[in-house]
Write an enzyme that holds these catalytic residues in place. Structure first.
Site, PDB file in Angstrom:
ATOM      1  N   TRP A 132       0.806  -1.211   0.000  1.00 30.97           N
ATOM      2  CA  TRP A 132       0.000   0.000   0.000  1.00 30.97           C
ATOM      3  C   TRP A 132       0.839   1.262   0.000  1.00 30.97           C
ATOM      4  O   TRP A 132       0.520   2.232  -0.704  1.00 30.97           O
ATOM      5  CB  TRP A 132      -1.011  -0.023   1.157  1.00 30.97           C
ATOM      6  CG  TRP A 132      -2.029  -1.090   0.923  1.00 30.97           C
ATOM      7  CD1 TRP A 132      -2.148  -2.281   1.586  1.00 30.97           C
ATOM      8  CD2 TRP A 132      -3.017  -1.119  -0.121  1.00 30.97           C
ATOM      9  NE1 TRP A 132      -3.149  -3.030   1.023  1.00 30.97           N
ATOM     10  CE2 TRP A 132      -3.712  -2.349  -0.017  1.00 30.97           C
ATOM     11  CE3 TRP A 132      -3.389  -0.236  -1.129  1.00 30.97           C
ATOM     12  CZ2 TRP A 132      -4.753  -2.707  -0.877  1.00 30.97           C
ATOM     13  CZ3 TRP A 132      -4.429  -0.585  -1.987  1.00 30.97           C
ATOM     14  CH2 TRP A 132      -5.083  -1.799  -1.857  1.00 30.97           C
ATOM     15  N   ASP A 144      -1.414   6.529   6.154  1.00 33.01           N
ATOM     16  CA  ASP A 144      -2.561   5.765   5.662  1.00 33.01           C
ATOM     17  C   ASP A 144      -2.903   4.722   6.723  1.00 33.01           C
ATOM     18  O   ASP A 144      -2.273   3.669   6.801  1.00 33.01           O
ATOM     19  CB  ASP A 144      -2.207   5.094   4.333  1.00 33.01           C
ATOM     20  CG  ASP A 144      -3.305   4.133   3.857  1.00 33.01           C
ATOM     21  OD1 ASP A 144      -4.361   4.045   4.528  1.00 33.01           O
ATOM     22  OD2 ASP A 144      -3.103   3.473   2.820  1.00 33.01           O
ATOM     23  N   LYS A 193     -12.469  -1.363   6.890  1.00 32.78           N
ATOM     24  CA  LYS A 193     -11.828  -2.328   7.784  1.00 32.78           C
ATOM     25  C   LYS A 193     -12.339  -2.114   9.224  1.00 32.78           C
ATOM     26  O   LYS A 193     -13.035  -2.945   9.769  1.00 32.78           O
ATOM     27  CB  LYS A 193     -10.298  -2.185   7.740  1.00 32.78           C
ATOM     28  CG  LYS A 193      -9.676  -2.777   6.472  1.00 32.78           C
ATOM     29  CD  LYS A 193      -9.405  -1.753   5.430  1.00 32.78           C
ATOM     30  CE  LYS A 193      -8.383  -2.150   4.378  1.00 32.78           C
ATOM     31  NZ  LYS A 193      -8.617  -3.358   3.619  1.00 32.78           N
TER      32      LYS A 193
END
Lengths: 364, 364
Positions: free
Chosen positions: A106, A176, A200
């Protein structure tokens, strides 16, 4: 209404399981919310009823993370991937560089999108330590002095890597936190921007939380779409355009649920216990393996492999029969992955370990 | 579960009412969808179960609008406001101009966002005709010859204006159909791009449909965020990042419902009947007034004023008591507005007219 299966534990990495109590309440209220005779998703975002939902959600999040007053909380369209563009386009100002710490899939993806806006200085922080995957300490991260900010991803869902330290720097730190937000205590004041896709630990996919220090609101590029412009969103209370109202509402329900659990401090304790149960069993077993160094093991995403990969399909099939679903690892790395976000009860992890133990006994 | 009120008719302009049958099914399936023991919003967007939802939704929309094969259908983040930026940033190529036909609030807003990317040539098409608001015929629209495209908004929700014709031009025509899509038959092949925020005739807020002709996919600007890049979205089947899965699912349910109603042709008939009932009564009454010319009256959004504006609050309060909700006009124009999208049954319009008639009798 179809009956609900009692024993499904959903280990999906995202969109992920939401707290069962929240889903049951959302179901009860779906067609007649608040006595209005309509769903919350069928009313104007500018109605007093929805404004209350929106404001409570923000306040509950502020309470949970102890967000200082000089930070704005934005509820955005576009997911965390949208922020991969929004972060540089909002923060670069006249700078042309930013430092991206790369410790997994990511972080690397964020740096790639940033190339549209600047020259990212990419620092590879992932390395091998004692035969395990690890991340170099933040004190060693190389930060380009001309950087407008330093970006990193403290929890890598695919690699199962977590970073627990922060660099000493005068640059704004951008994180992030999609797969770690609300899972453990953080000090928001150490960050310039925190962002997190909801799917999430927050709510359904389609909404993204951005927490931004208010001195960083005046640096946006002219060609930035308004829907991603922090200043415009802050000035309009995230209602520059129609927000994803149902996702915002459900996120607010999850925040209230989390407060009922005792808040972030309490859920962190449970999360650490859940992770310890799973990693301990994996470490004591000769059949399962996790290759991340203990310093950097994620408490949210636990990837593991079987000693006999030819049994992967059977493992998944038998697990599913026992109500243990979505354990297949990301296609980039294979194997298994158990995502054990806030909504996963400890009983789910215990059931998984029990199943893994039986599977090992039958196949070792 | 709380009991559902029987008689609420919700005239919200958006987020708007969804078909009751769809909402009841969504409620029944909310915590145990498809026998999985989880919600559809708790599973991976890359799971075979969700891929099927996504593909069926696209196919059903293609069937409903008879979308030619050389058009891509995208399910995007960011709402129609996101497209205000995405359209010029995707379509300009090396051009620096585009024509924006201005017939109301939304067309004007789109032109304003376009200024970030080009010099919009704005053509004011709204004018007064026989003492009413009207739109000049498309044959008279002035299109700048250097334009990369022509943008217009065929239904203006606030003004209650609808445009039923198209210009003859070799430029790609781009239409913001947020409040008209699926309400009446259109010929998709006449357009370069059609886009629509979901929260009127499609589904919940937080998803936006884009229908784009495939020869227009190679013109994007470098600084366009990937989440808004048509080509990237088309190549990834709208899963460049995690899409708003629940909104996508619910949109798909609405498409199936619409097919069951007989499709767009059948619902257009009902929509015209609903609009005729309301406009006829307004026109015969001396107490209510709609100021749009009959050529351009919207069949989706019907604004009207009371002869005694001091009674507005009482009108709204009494209407609400009878289950007729969200009739307050947009803050920019005041008065009342009845949004009568596909999901509004004819009984709702009849109940509204009955109430308006009684209110007039008591107050004229």
């Amino acid at each position: 209404m179809s009956s609900t299966k009692e024993m499904v534990f959903n280990f999906s990495a995202g969109p992920a399981s939401l707290p069962k109590e929240v889903m049951l309440q959302a179901q009860a209220d779906l067609v007649d919310w608040n006595g209005l005779g309509t769903s919350v998703m069928e009313i104007s975002h500018r109605s007093k009823e929805f404004i209350q939902v929106a404001e409570e959600a923000e306040q509950d999040l502020r309470d949970l993370l102890d967000i200082p007053d000089n930070y704005k909380v934005l509820f955005c369209h576009g997911g965390a991937r949208g922020q991969f563009a929004a972060v540089p386009a909002n923060l670069l100002g006249s700078a042309s560089k930013a430092t991206y710490i790369d410790a997994g899939y990511w972080a690397e993806s964020a740096a790639k999108e940033a190339e549209k806006y600047c020259q990212p200085h990419i620092y590879k922080a992932k390395h091998e330590q004692d035969g395990h995957l690890a991340v170099l300490p933040a004190s060693q991260w190389e930060i380009d002095p001309e950087s407008a900010f330093v970006h990193f991803c403290p929890n890598e869902t695919i690699d199962g890597i977590e970073i627990n330290d922060l660099p000493e720097t005068d640059k704004p730190i951008v994180a992030d936190m999609s797969s770690t937000i609300l899972s453990r205590e953080i000090d928001v004041s150490k960050y310039g921007v925190i962002y997190a896709g909801a799917q999430k630990n927050i709510g359904p996919a389609g909404i993204c939380i951005v927490i931004v220090r208010d001195d960083l609101l005046d640096l946006a590029q002219n060609t930035l779409p308004s829907i991603l412009n922090y200043k415009e969103l802050a000035e309009k209370d995230s209602m520059y355009n129609t927000p994803p109202t149902f996702a915002w509402y459900l996120s607010g329900c999850v925040f209230k649920w989390l407060k009922q659990q005792g808040g972030v401090q309490a859920i962190e304790k449970v999360n650490r216990e859940k992770a310890a149960i799973l990693y301990s069993y994996i470490d004591e077993s000769d059949f399962y393996k996790n290759s991340v160094h203990s310093n950097n093991r994620s408490i949210m995403n636990v990837p593991f492999t079987l000693a006999k990969p030819e049994l992967d399909a059977e493992f998944l099939e038998l697990a599913k029969e026992q109500g243990l679903v979505a354990l297949k690892g990301h296609r980039a790395v294979g194997g298994m992955r158990a995502s054990i976000y806030n909504a996963m009860p400890i009983e789910g992890v215990q059931a998984l370990v029990k199943f893994m133990r039986e599977f090992e006994a039958n196949n070792a």
